[in-house]
Write a protein that holds these residues in place. Sequence first.
Motif, mmCIF file in Angstrom:
data_model
loop_
_atom_site.group_PDB
_atom_site.id
_atom_site.type_symbol
_atom_site.label_atom_id
_atom_site.label_comp_id
_atom_site.label_asym_id
_atom_site.label_seq_id
_atom_site.Cartn_x
_atom_site.Cartn_y
_atom_site.Cartn_z
ATOM 1 N N UNK A 117 11.180 -29.306 -31.957
ATOM 2 C CA UNK A 117 10.085 -29.208 -32.925
ATOM 3 C C UNK A 117 10.599 -29.580 -34.314
ATOM 4 N N UNK A 118 11.811 -29.124 -34.621
ATOM 5 C CA UNK A 118 12.426 -29.446 -35.903
ATOM 6 C C UNK A 118 12.627 -30.935 -36.103
ATOM 7 N N UNK A 173 13.314 -34.243 -47.347
ATOM 8 C CA UNK A 173 12.721 -34.001 -46.036
ATOM 9 C C UNK A 173 13.683 -33.394 -45.029
ATOM 10 N N UNK A 174 14.921 -33.844 -45.052
ATOM 11 C CA UNK A 174 15.906 -33.312 -44.099
ATOM 12 C C UNK A 174 16.198 -31.848 -44.387
ATOM 13 N N UNK A 175 16.381 -31.515 -45.665
ATOM 14 C CA UNK A 175 16.623 -30.120 -46.048
ATOM 15 C C UNK A 175 15.436 -29.244 -45.682
ATOM 16 N N UNK A 176 14.226 -29.703 -46.004
ATOM 17 C CA UNK A 176 13.038 -28.919 -45.678
ATOM 18 C C UNK A 176 12.874 -28.763 -44.171
ATOM 19 N N UNK A 177 13.304 -29.780 -43.416
ATOM 20 C CA UNK A 177 13.246 -29.688 -41.959
ATOM 21 C C UNK A 177 14.125 -28.559 -41.444
ATOM 22 N N UNK A 178 15.327 -28.430 -42.045
ATOM 23 C CA UNK A 178 16.240 -27.345 -41.667
ATOM 24 C C UNK A 178 15.607 -25.990 -41.970
ATOM 25 N N UNK A 179 15.094 -25.847 -43.197
ATOM 26 C CA UNK A 179 14.538 -24.561 -43.631
ATOM 27 C C UNK A 179 13.302 -24.173 -42.821
ATOM 28 N N UNK A 180 12.419 -25.139 -42.556
ATOM 29 C CA UNK A 180 11.196 -24.852 -41.786
ATOM 30 C C UNK A 180 11.556 -24.426 -40.361
ATOM 31 N N UNK A 181 12.525 -25.125 -39.770
ATOM 32 C CA UNK A 181 12.948 -24.774 -38.405
ATOM 33 C C UNK A 181 13.550 -23.378 -38.370
ATOM 34 N N UNK A 188 10.748 -20.850 -38.626
ATOM 35 C CA UNK A 188 10.068 -20.749 -37.330
ATOM 36 C C UNK A 188 10.883 -19.876 -36.366
ATOM 37 N N UNK A 189 12.208 -20.026 -36.425
ATOM 38 C CA UNK A 189 13.073 -19.203 -35.589
ATOM 39 C C UNK A 189 12.964 -17.735 -35.939
ATOM 40 N N UNK A 190 12.909 -17.442 -37.238
ATOM 41 C CA UNK A 190 12.758 -16.050 -37.696
ATOM 42 C C UNK A 190 11.442 -15.461 -37.194
ATOM 43 N N UNK A 191 10.362 -16.246 -37.326
ATOM 44 C CA UNK A 191 9.041 -15.786 -36.857
ATOM 45 C C UNK A 191 9.058 -15.538 -35.350
ATOM 46 N N UNK A 192 9.690 -16.444 -34.597
ATOM 47 C CA UNK A 192 9.755 -16.280 -33.138
ATOM 48 C C UNK A 192 10.537 -15.035 -32.745
ATOM 49 N N UNK A 211 9.085 -11.634 -30.882
ATOM 50 C CA UNK A 211 9.676 -11.440 -29.568
ATOM 51 C C UNK A 211 9.735 -12.653 -28.665
ATOM 52 N N UNK A 212 9.348 -13.831 -29.173
ATOM 53 C CA UNK A 212 9.419 -15.039 -28.343
ATOM 54 C C UNK A 212 10.863 -15.494 -28.190
ATOM 55 N N UNK A 213 11.621 -15.386 -29.290
ATOM 56 C CA UNK A 213 13.045 -15.723 -29.263
ATOM 57 C C UNK A 213 13.849 -14.426 -29.234
ATOM 58 N N UNK A 214 14.734 -14.314 -28.238
ATOM 59 C CA UNK A 214 15.550 -13.110 -28.095
ATOM 60 C C UNK A 214 17.030 -13.489 -28.137
ATOM 61 N N UNK A 215 17.758 -12.993 -29.138
ATOM 62 C CA UNK A 215 19.187 -13.307 -29.259
ATOM 63 C C UNK A 215 19.957 -12.889 -28.008
ATOM 64 N N UNK A 216 20.931 -13.723 -27.635
ATOM 65 C CA UNK A 216 21.800 -13.423 -26.500
ATOM 66 C C UNK A 216 23.201 -13.939 -26.829
#
Length: 455
Positions: free
Chosen positions: A183-184, A199-207, A210-214, A218-223
């Motif tokens: 997606x990133x 754009x590249x920097x904003x792509x990193x930050x937006x991704x 999104x990871x923080x929100x996930x 509970x969609x993303x679970x650290x392992x």
Amino acid sequence: MLEKLFKLKENGTSVKVEVMAGITTFMTMAYILAVNPNILSASGMDANAVLLATALASFLGTVLMALLANYPFALAPGMGLNAYFAYTVVLNYGYSWQIALMAVFAEGLIFIVLSVTNVREAIFNAIPMTLKSAVSAGIGLFIAFIGLQNAKIVVNNDSTLVSYQNFKTDFSSVGMGALLALIGVLITGYLLIKKVKGGILFGILITWVLGILCELIGIYKPNPELGMYSVIPTALVSFDFSALGNTFGQVFKADFGALKSITEFIVVIFAFLFVDIFDTLGTLIGVSSKANMLDKDGKLPRIKGALLADAIATSAGAILGTSTTTTFVESASGVTEGGRTGLTAVVTGLLFLLSVIFSPLFLTIPSFATAPALIIVGFYMIASVAKIDWENMLEAIPAFLCILSMPLMYSISEGIAMGVISWTILHLCAGKAKGKVSVLMYVLTVLFILKYIFL
């Protein structure tokens, strides 16, 4: 003052562009702050000390690059070189990490001599323009491949060596990270299509967001067992620098009585030297070619200062307590954002210095958030293949072998070796060597062949 020091107008850039480029370069390199301690700690080194040494060595080397050469290139302990340090020199050869640091320190001193005496510059200038374009394209594929691996989009496979991520397995951790990286890539690509500055920097930050929100929903679970960690910062700053004492100056406490033979130690130094010199030259060729910094003869102005910065940073990094510090190919991300002067490097260097304090925050940036930047930069750099005359087989075949070898052999220097060897041998066999193959190219060819025989 900035104008006078970095000649911004002369290079067609501005303070705003350079700052954005410097931040972008740092963001794509920040993973080294997490990866390097992990690798070097396998040799018995203190991970916290290595983190501090990594940040300080990166700061020193990158600022030296700005002051000595006025180029937007950033330096940090190199990938591959750190693995050779830990897994080959220490774990395989059985040397202490102090002796390994001494080998790195000695390598840096040799580099300083080679840089001052123009040997490294002569090597850079001896490589034909076609191979320089091939190096740039090969690095593009290599850096994109690293991005795909960092995001775990491309994974190991017993039958085919590499394969794509199986999203059905561990989707909530590895699979979700890979999906967010994809997606990133699309987000970053869209921003660049719309010509969004940074754009590249904003792509990193937006991704990352999104990871923080996930993770929050509970969609993303650290392992951690799978290398997937929490992307939510738990702390902002840390002012405990005492761990650095565990590695600082240890290079001078190496027990040479443990050496099996002086010959083997020289071989270790030479291996560090060989890989570093061609990784550095390859990066300088690739990134400077992409930024149109090479002159009409394919030479890089002020290369002596760039090489000297790299050499000094290597020895200084060994004193601090880290493996070989080298020019990073991720510098291409800042160049892509418009960085053209040492101001870009200064910004990157200062961020590495700040990371000593803000390390808990910076280390939270996941690899799946920086991976899209590497993949997109790879896309930009592969464009150099257009400069190659594909109708001229004598030049095109060595260029192709150079490009192909970098990602498949996982090494910039191996790609250069394949390109140089094939260029020289094919020109000799075709009777076209006169005027096309310099004396130094013959020397490099012999050295590369000897490397494969004896190393």
